[in-house]
Scaffold this motif. Sequence first.
Motif, PDB file in Angstrom:
ATOM      1  N   LEU A   4       0.842  -1.181   0.000  1.00 56.63           N
ATOM      2  CA  LEU A   4       0.000   0.000   0.000  1.00 56.63           C
ATOM      3  C   LEU A   4       0.882   1.237   0.000  1.00 56.63           C
ATOM      4  O   LEU A   4       1.820   1.346   0.782  1.00 56.63           O
ATOM      5  CB  LEU A   4      -0.909   0.007   1.228  1.00 56.63           C
ATOM      6  N   TYR A   5       0.570   2.165  -0.877  1.00 53.74           N
ATOM      7  CA  TYR A   5       1.336   3.395  -0.982  1.00 53.74           C
ATOM      8  C   TYR A   5       0.458   4.588  -0.637  1.00 53.74           C
ATOM      9  O   TYR A   5      -0.734   4.604  -0.941  1.00 53.74           O
ATOM     10  CB  TYR A   5       1.885   3.580  -2.406  1.00 53.74           C
ATOM     11  N   ASP A   6       1.073   5.591  -0.024  1.00 52.52           N
ATOM     12  CA  ASP A   6       0.389   6.850   0.213  1.00 52.52           C
ATOM     13  C   ASP A   6       0.441   7.649  -1.085  1.00 52.52           C
ATOM     14  O   ASP A   6       1.395   7.530  -1.859  1.00 52.52           O
ATOM     15  CB  ASP A   6       1.100   7.647   1.320  1.00 52.52           C
ATOM     16  N   SER A   7      -0.569   8.464  -1.322  1.00 55.54           N
ATOM     17  CA  SER A   7      -0.528   9.328  -2.507  1.00 55.54           C
ATOM     18  C   SER A   7       0.171  10.631  -2.142  1.00 55.54           C
ATOM     19  O   SER A   7       0.246  11.013  -0.975  1.00 55.54           O
ATOM     20  CB  SER A   7      -1.938   9.601  -3.029  1.00 55.54           C
ATOM     21  N   VAL A   8       0.668  11.306  -3.156  1.00 57.87           N
ATOM     22  CA  VAL A   8       1.340  12.587  -2.949  1.00 57.87           C
ATOM     23  C   VAL A   8       0.374  13.567  -2.289  1.00 57.87           C
ATOM     24  O   VAL A   8       0.758  14.357  -1.437  1.00 57.87           O
ATOM     25  CB  VAL A   8       1.872  13.128  -4.292  1.00 57.87           C
ATOM     26  N   ARG A   9      -0.877  13.505  -2.647  1.00 56.80           N
ATOM     27  CA  ARG A   9      -1.889  14.413  -2.097  1.00 56.80           C
ATOM     28  C   ARG A   9      -2.032  14.261  -0.582  1.00 56.80           C
ATOM     29  O   ARG A   9      -2.398  15.198   0.115  1.00 56.80           O
ATOM     30  CB  ARG A   9      -3.220  14.138  -2.772  1.00 56.80           C
ATOM     31  N   GLU A  10      -1.739  13.081  -0.038  1.00 55.96           N
ATOM     32  CA  GLU A  10      -1.890  12.814   1.390  1.00 55.96           C
ATOM     33  C   GLU A  10      -0.708  13.294   2.229  1.00 55.96           C
ATOM     34  O   GLU A  10      -0.775  13.293   3.452  1.00 55.96           O
ATOM     35  CB  GLU A  10      -2.082  11.312   1.623  1.00 55.96           C
ATOM     36  N   ILE A  11       0.384  13.701   1.604  1.00 57.80           N
ATOM     37  CA  ILE A  11       1.568  14.120   2.346  1.00 57.80           C
ATOM     38  C   ILE A  11       1.277  15.392   3.132  1.00 57.80           C
ATOM     39  O   ILE A  11       0.733  16.347   2.594  1.00 57.80           O
ATOM     40  CB  ILE A  11       2.766  14.334   1.401  1.00 57.80           C
ATOM     41  N   ASN A  12       1.635  15.359   4.412  1.00 55.46           N
ATOM     42  CA  ASN A  12       1.470  16.522   5.280  1.00 55.46           C
ATOM     43  C   ASN A  12       2.516  16.453   6.390  1.00 55.46           C
ATOM     44  O   ASN A  12       3.118  15.409   6.618  1.00 55.46           O
ATOM     45  CB  ASN A  12       0.047  16.598   5.848  1.00 55.46           C
ATOM     46  N   PRO A  13       2.740  17.539   7.103  1.00 62.02           N
ATOM     47  CA  PRO A  13       3.802  17.557   8.122  1.00 62.02           C
ATOM     48  C   PRO A  13       3.463  16.797   9.408  1.00 62.02           C
ATOM     49  O   PRO A  13       4.310  16.675  10.283  1.00 62.02           O
ATOM     50  CB  PRO A  13       3.991  19.045   8.405  1.00 62.02           C
ATOM     51  N   MET A  14       2.261  16.276   9.531  1.00 64.13           N
ATOM     52  CA  MET A  14       1.864  15.583  10.751  1.00 64.13           C
ATOM     53  C   MET A  14       2.411  14.153  10.811  1.00 64.13           C
ATOM     54  O   MET A  14       2.496  13.564  11.870  1.00 64.13           O
ATOM     55  CB  MET A  14       0.336  15.545  10.874  1.00 64.13           C
ATOM     56  N   LYS A  15       2.775  13.591   9.690  1.00 60.82           N
ATOM     57  CA  LYS A  15       3.275  12.225   9.628  1.00 60.82           C
ATOM     58  C   LYS A  15       4.750  12.263   9.231  1.00 60.82           C
ATOM     59  O   LYS A  15       5.148  13.047   8.379  1.00 60.82           O
ATOM     60  CB  LYS A  15       2.456  11.446   8.597  1.00 60.82           C
ATOM     61  N   GLU A  16       5.563  11.408   9.848  1.00 63.26           N
ATOM     62  CA  GLU A  16       6.998  11.423   9.580  1.00 63.26           C
ATOM     63  C   GLU A  16       7.461  10.359   8.597  1.00 63.26           C
ATOM     64  O   GLU A  16       8.514  10.481   7.994  1.00 63.26           O
ATOM     65  CB  GLU A  16       7.765  11.257  10.893  1.00 63.26           C
ATOM     66  N   LYS A  17       6.704   9.297   8.430  1.00 60.56           N
ATOM     67  CA  LYS A  17       7.135   8.199   7.573  1.00 60.56           C
ATOM     68  C   LYS A  17       6.103   7.970   6.480  1.00 60.56           C
ATOM     69  O   LYS A  17       4.918   7.801   6.758  1.00 60.56           O
ATOM     70  CB  LYS A  17       7.318   6.934   8.405  1.00 60.56           C
ATOM     71  N   TRP A  18       6.580   7.948   5.243  1.00 63.20           N
ATOM     72  CA  TRP A  18       5.711   7.793   4.097  1.00 63.20           C
ATOM     73  C   TRP A  18       6.190   6.657   3.224  1.00 63.20           C
ATOM     74  O   TRP A  18       7.377   6.374   3.148  1.00 63.20           O
ATOM     75  CB  TRP A  18       5.701   9.078   3.265  1.00 63.20           C
TER      76      TRP A  18
END
Length: 74
Positions: A4-18
């Motif tokens: 499972l991959y995160d989308s670029v749209r979901e990137i935010n500063p609240m999460k440290e690992k993507w």
Amino acid sequence: MALLYDSVREINPMKEKWSIKIKVIRLWTTPDFYNPENHCNIEMVFVDEKGDKIQATVKRSLLLRFGPILHEGS
């Protein structure tokens, strides 16, 4: 088991690992101000499977590590 991959749209500063799957659609280097023969950093634009784009920079201290493996279109 599918990854499972995160989308670029979901990137935010609240999460440290993507975990993202992206393609380099544009890559360029910027010259050093004092010595234009040397590169200061690498600039890139990435796109994910959904078509969302993001820009990223590889700073001078990491050029030797990431420069050889980053290529436009891969």
